[in-house]
Design a protein around this motif. Structure first.
Motif: not given
Length: 517
Positions: A340-360
């Motif tokens: 989620m981007e901050r600010g008035k022009k913000g909103g939800l945008k596509v990120g880049s999947p990372k395995p950190d949470a899954t590995i943990k």
């Protein structure tokens, strides 16, 4: 055994959200969740013990109620603890459920855009290992359970055929007596079915092929009871070939227009076909929204940074409550699929999947099980060999550019000291895993690598000579991969093990490991 050098995992690096109620609370909540994990381990993981009531935990961690609740939702997702409501309630330490970790593995691999052939490549080598271990380790109780499945009276034309075949596979993995292997295979099996369904395979298609799956699994049971491993391995290849036939019949790969209703039906179908414990559970609205966002990203061609929409637009689109939407977004943020981007022009945008949470999550679960190191080595070694073969195969398909990182790393070898060489060795093997192009194998090897460490051989004689000898073998391994020679690459990997550093594995201290997480 090789060991991979995974990128440092830190919850602090996860993205903030734009919403003031979500962003800072999410980041701080993750930090509190990590501290709760450390406290549980420091206590010796006493299942059933209460860590404290909500007011007590707020005072202990010095955070607001909203931050604490975010932290609690994280540890509940990881299966570490759960909140007991009502008078005298509080946060209770739980025994992690395998299903929670299986779901995390499946979810991340789906988010990463893993292809069907990657799943089948990984399944084949892991299920073959399970067959081998089951044949060696099974006792009379396992034989009795398998024979009961063989004698079970059922109509092969009915929907239950696939579920029975899945139960046979589960019995084989139980007989193999390797919980980590059982968990990986379970995740891949569910993922194989769900990918088929989301890519257009119908329930009718699966039911039509299910009796053949069952026939193959029944033949495998008979083979391993008789210790006929040649037949057992042949049937495994037949099972994989049968799976590939189904995916080829998919009518369409475009699923970006899936509605919440369709997604719910597809998720229920996956559970029903496999007859899993989840088949009777209600699928939450937030999960359906998360899946729809995921499929839109995965199959809609949305690239990293693509703007999905503001919270108000998403609420209007999905017609769910603010709480359900935010929970869906948080579950995706956990894998860095969106941010989620901050600010008035913000909103939800596509990120880049990372395995950190899954590995943990997976490491926490496997540490709780207190696995024998040989269990970890058994899995890692078959995956390493497959990664080496796939890296060589990729050269034939794409040229040496696909494995250029391997040559670059080996040219940077520093033989002046053992520590430098060990660090170099870890980087090289991680590069081999990545060069395989198989995201499932790479993820699993990263997890296994975090569970093993090695003693330095500083006090052994002729260590430097052995390091140089190993370097020569590694040169031969890289050469075989660069030449696209799969058979020789596999042979060279085996020679690397035989000529490896005189190290012995020992468990890594859990608390030290979590500091890195």
């Amino acid at each position: 055994m090789i060991i991979l050098e995974a990128d440092p995992i830190s919850l602090d690096t996860l993205h903030d959200s734009s919403d003031s109620d979500i962003g800072p609370a999410l980041k701080l909540g993750q930090r509190v969740a990590t501290q709760i994990e450390k406290d549980v381990i420091a206590e010796g993981w006493p299942v059933g013990k209460m860590l404290g009531s909500e007011p007590e935990l707020i005072r202990r961690y010095g955070v607001s109620r909203s931050v604490l609740r975010e932290a609690i939702s994280i540890v509940e997702r990881d299966g570490l603890a759960y909140m007991r409501r009502g008078r005298g309630g509080g946060l209770v330490i739980a025994a992690p459920a395998q299903e929670t970790v299986v779901s995390a593995l499946r979810t991340y691999l789906e988010f990463s855009g893993v292809e069907y052939h990657e799943i089948e490549e990984t399944r084949e080598c892991l299920e073959t290992l399970a067959l081998s271990l089951a044949a060696r380790r099974m006792d009379d109780s396992h034989v009795e359970a398998m024979r009961a499945l063989l004698s079970e009276n059922f109509d092969a034309t009915k929907k239950g055929s696939l579920a029975v075949a899945y139960r046979i596979l589960q019995e084989i993995t139980r007989a193999a007596n390797n919980p980590a292997l059982q968990m990986f295979i379970s995740a891949l099996s569910r993922l194989s079915v769900s990918l088929s369904i989301y890519r257009g395979v119908t329930e009718k298609d699966i039911i039509r092929e299910a009796p053949q799956f069952l026939k193959i699994r029944r033949a495998q049971i008979k083979a391993i009871i008789a210790a006929d491993m040649t037949t057992a391995y042949e049937k495994e290849k037949a099972q994989i070939d049968q799976s590939r036939k189904i995916i080829k019949r998919a009518s369409s790969k475009k699923t970006s227009t899936l509605s919440l209703t369709n997604i719910k039906a597809k998720e229920e179908l996956v559970n029903r076909l496999l007859d899993t414990e989840q088949s009777s559970r209600r699928i939450k609205q937030s999960d359906l929204v998360a899946i729809q966002l995921q499929t839109s990203i995965q199959y809609g061609g949305w690239k990293e940074g693509t703007h999905i929409g503001s919270e108000s637009k998403l609420l209007s689109k999905y017609k769910v409550s603010r709480g359900a939407l935010r929970e869906a977004i948080r579950s995706l943020e956990r894998f860095n699929v969106v941010e989620m981007e901050r600010g008035k022009k913000g909103g939800l945008k596509v990120g880049s999947p990372k395995p950190d949470a899954t590995i943990k999550s997976t490491i926490l679960y496997l540490k709780f099980l207190k696995l024998d190191q040989s269990d970890i080595f058994d899995i890692a070694e078959v995956l390493e060999l497959r990664a080496t073969e796939l890296a060589a195969r990729r050269v034939k398909r794409e040229g040496k550019e696909g494995v250029a990182a391997l040559r670059a790393i080996i040219q940077q070898a520093d033989l002046a000291g053992e520590i430098n060489f060990t660090r170099y060795l870890r980087k090289l093997y991680l590069a081999i895993a990545k060069s395989s192009g198989n995201r499932a194998i790479t993820l699993f090897l990263r997890i296994l690598a975090e569970l093993i460490t090695f003693e330095t051989p500083a006090k052994r004689k002729n260590t430097q000579a052995k390091v140089k000898a190993l370097h020569k073998v590694l040169e031969n391994l890289i050469k075989a991969i660069e030449e696209g020679d799969e058979a020789m690459a596999r042979r060279r990997m085996i020679q690397v093990r035989q000529a490896g550093m005189p190290l012995r594995p020992k468990p890594r201290d859990v608390e030290d490991l979590l500091v890195q997480l």
